[in-house]
Structures are given as C-alpha cells and as structure tokens.
Design a protein around this motif. Sequence first.
Motif, short mmCIF file in Angstrom:
data_model
loop_
_atom_site.label_atom_id
_atom_site.label_comp_id
_atom_site.label_asym_id
_atom_site.label_seq_id
_atom_site.Cartn_x
_atom_site.Cartn_y
_atom_site.Cartn_z
N UNK A 43 60.72 10.05 39.56
CA UNK A 43 60.54 9.93 38.12
C UNK A 43 60.40 8.47 37.70
N UNK A 44 61.24 7.59 38.26
CA UNK A 44 61.19 6.16 37.92
C UNK A 44 59.85 5.55 38.31
N UNK A 45 59.38 5.87 39.49
CA UNK A 45 58.10 5.32 39.95
C UNK A 45 56.95 5.87 39.12
N UNK A 46 57.03 7.15 38.76
CA UNK A 46 55.96 7.76 37.96
C UNK A 46 55.90 7.17 36.56
N UNK A 47 57.03 6.68 36.03
CA UNK A 47 57.04 6.15 34.66
C UNK A 47 56.69 4.67 34.60
N UNK A 48 56.60 3.99 35.73
CA UNK A 48 56.29 2.55 35.73
C UNK A 48 54.98 2.20 35.03
N UNK A 49 53.89 2.91 35.28
CA UNK A 49 52.66 2.53 34.57
C UNK A 49 52.79 2.62 33.06
N UNK A 50 53.49 3.63 32.56
CA UNK A 50 53.65 3.77 31.11
C UNK A 50 54.53 2.65 30.57
N UNK A 51 55.55 2.28 31.29
CA UNK A 51 56.41 1.17 30.87
C UNK A 51 55.64 -0.14 30.83
N UNK A 52 54.78 -0.35 31.80
CA UNK A 52 53.98 -1.58 31.83
C UNK A 52 53.01 -1.62 30.65
N UNK A 53 52.41 -0.50 30.33
CA UNK A 53 51.49 -0.45 29.18
C UNK A 53 52.25 -0.72 27.89
N UNK A 54 53.44 -0.11 27.74
CA UNK A 54 54.24 -0.32 26.53
C UNK A 54 54.68 -1.77 26.41
N UNK A 55 55.12 -2.38 27.51
CA UNK A 55 55.55 -3.78 27.48
C UNK A 55 54.40 -4.70 27.12
N UNK A 56 53.25 -4.44 27.69
CA UNK A 56 52.08 -5.27 27.38
C UNK A 56 51.72 -5.16 25.90
N UNK A 57 51.79 -3.95 25.37
CA UNK A 57 51.47 -3.74 23.96
C UNK A 57 52.50 -4.44 23.06
N UNK A 58 53.78 -4.32 23.39
CA UNK A 58 54.82 -4.93 22.56
C UNK A 58 54.77 -6.45 22.62
N UNK A 59 54.46 -7.01 23.77
CA UNK A 59 54.40 -8.46 23.90
C UNK A 59 53.24 -9.04 23.11
N UNK A 60 52.18 -8.29 22.95
CA UNK A 60 51.01 -8.79 22.24
C UNK A 60 51.03 -8.54 20.75
N UNK A 61 52.07 -7.86 20.23
CA UNK A 61 52.08 -7.53 18.81
C UNK A 61 52.16 -8.75 17.91
N UNK A 62 52.91 -9.75 18.31
CA UNK A 62 53.08 -10.92 17.45
C UNK A 62 51.77 -11.67 17.25
N UNK A 63 50.88 -11.61 18.21
CA UNK A 63 49.62 -12.33 18.12
C UNK A 63 48.46 -11.45 17.67
N UNK A 64 48.73 -10.18 17.46
CA UNK A 64 47.65 -9.24 17.17
C UNK A 64 47.16 -9.43 15.74
N UNK A 65 45.88 -9.72 15.63
CA UNK A 65 45.28 -9.83 14.30
C UNK A 65 44.54 -8.55 14.02
#
Length: 174
Positions: A43-65
């Motif tokens: 389960x942990x390994x299967x959820x890694x891609x979704x966690x990476x996508x969420x982290x990437x999205x959250x990190x870019x929110x401050x700069x998102x125009x």
Amino acid sequence: MADRNNKVPIKDDNYTNNIHKNNERTLDRRGFMKTLVGSAGVFAIASLPWGAIAAKELMGLADKEYPHQKIANVKDVAVGDSVEFHFPSEHDSAVLIRLEENKYVAYQNACTHLQCPVYWVKEDQEMVCPCHHGIFDANTGAPTAGPPRRPLPEIVVEIHDGSIYAVRVKRYEA
C-alpha cells in the motif's frame, strides 16, 4: 488401550486435534504479521506516486499565477470601500478593500477558523467573522481577536490601465 470410562483416547489432545485437517488454512501469528506488514508495504509503495504529485502541486502553489482577473475599475472604488469577487475560481469568494488612495488589499474571505464568511466593516476599519466574533487586521489579514489563529490568505492585486486585477493567492506560511 481404554481409559476409565472405556473410551479410546484421541491421539491428540482436545486443543490441537483439528489443526491439521484437510482443507484447513494454516496461518499462525507469525504468518499473519508477515501478511499484514507485506500488505502495508505494498500500500505504501502504491501510494508514492500520488504523494509525489500532491507534494509537487502544494510546493508550486505559492508561485502559481492564475489568469489575471479584473475586479473593478479604480474610479468605481472609493477609499474605504470594498468589492466582493471570486478568485481564483468561481467557488472562492474574496474581498478587495481600498485602504488609502493608492493602497489596495484583497483576501479570500473565508475565516481561517471554520470557513465562515468574513465581512469588511467600513466604520470600524476591520474585517469581521460574525460566526465566532473573529476580527482580522485589514492591512495584513492577521487575526486580532477571536478564535482564528491564522491570517486570511492574501490575494495579490495589480493595477493596469485604470483597472484592478487579481493575480495570485499568497499561501499562509507557518
């Protein structure tokens, strides 16, 4: 060989005589724990891609125009007045306030306590949440009274050709 009651004793005692019957599952505590840990790992390994996508999205929110959205014309907003609008989507309510001749501030107007709407009170020069009497400073969006502990998310505004535009949302940083 018979016991006192003339019964033939069972080869195994009563607690374990059914363990090795045909078609019986053999799963002891160690096997159960291995299965449990293995399932959690999968389960942990299967959820890694979704966690990476969420982290990437959250990190870019401050700069998102977002596409610049016109809020109002400068001549239509008097000093001390406010204008309600929606940004960045039609579901995100916001308020623009003209504090001084050349100072405009905008915030998402959902209280950071329980998401109640926040209103600009011109007479008191403050933003108020009527649900739990939260008060926010109009200059910074920071809470000054009540249960809210985080500031309102600020919306960056720019002025071009006599119009006020919403550009992006500044995210709260702890």
